[in-house]
Design a protein around this motif. Sequence first.
Motif: not given
Length: 428
Positions: A273-283
């Motif tokens: 569940g670590d999304l902080r470095n993903s493109r989805l989190w940034a978007w």
Amino acid sequence: MNMVETEAAVCLLVLVFALWKAGQRIHDEELEAQRRLRRKLMLAAQRKRAVRRRGSRLQREHKRQQYMQMMHHYYFDIMQTSKVWAYPRTSDWWEITAQRFTDDQWLEDFRVSRETFKSICTTVKPALERRDTAFRLCIPLEKRVAIALYKLASTSEYRTVGNLFAVSQTSVCRCVHEFCKAVITLLRPKLIQTPNQAKLAEMADYFEERFGIPQCVGAIGGSHIPILKPPQYQSDLHNRKGWHSIILQAVVDGKGMFWDLNIGQSGREHNVGDLRNSRLWAWATTSNAFSGRVRNICGTNVGYFILGDSAYPLQNWLLKPYPDTGRLTEGQEQYNIRTSRARCVVVRAFGKLKGRWKCLSKRNDCSVNVVVDMVETCCTLHNLCELHMERFVPEWGDGEDTVRPPCNIDNERSDVRSALQQLFMQQQ
């Protein structure tokens, strides 16, 4: 001086002048004769040189023709029949047997229909088409695509696929890698892309019509992709189940099609569940795309959101179930049931993905970078099959292994989750 002497002097002068004039004429005639002789010699030399050049040119052309005949005989008559140059193989399976397949047999081996196969060939033609050379004939475009699809749709080794299609192991490997690059470059931007506001509204309406959950645009989940033990950093990719893997994390809409991918996370990570470095989190956090269309649900303004399991962080745009502590209220239990039923779309999507493309369900012997490209290619082909409504045979599925870490008890609160809980209670 008398008259006689004068006349004699004049006659003498006339005679001298006549003699000088005759000598001058003779001299000019000799010079002209010499010039004519030199010109004849020069023309004769030029003709001789031209004949010599023509003879040399004809000789060179004759030697070149002899050399080309020798090379043609060497490469086409000797080398092509030599076991050192090309191992003798037969391609009867592809050229005869496969062309007589029924639609079911073709779908079983290549996982796509003939119409979709032709569409894929047309799309990747600029990147995969090759030309024949003077040394050997190239592998045709349709055969290259068939080799790649057969490899992705099965757990066969390069050697087995090469023997089936009458090509070398190196050619199979090259065809698969080039096909994956072509699909990622030409097909992925069309089939897997970040949705705009119109697409988000369409996905939310479909999700509400199918599952009764308003403003939901998809579900997020992860799945292990088995890989060969890498030469370095083995412990980083060793998961809790005892084998090496990378994680495919994807967002799926209500129709089971991927619209966001995160591939390559270490299989050792239990918490996906670590999304902080993903493109989805940034978007989601920078563009405020999920707050495009807001609806009032039980007194709370709710924007778009996606559903995840207990491993993901609770956000207004990402909802998770209530942790089951044994003291859930009726509304919380109803919320968990409804959202869990809706989150099954991502499980079914992973099941279809690995059912169609068996290279993802068994250990892949390629390097990690190549496996990442193969996973991205298979996700793109999955969307293409779903878009063309390709038939999926239930026997292809073999029990999808999704990443399901244990529930973490937390005290996180979300007004969106409470509003949906009240809505589900009212619907009861």
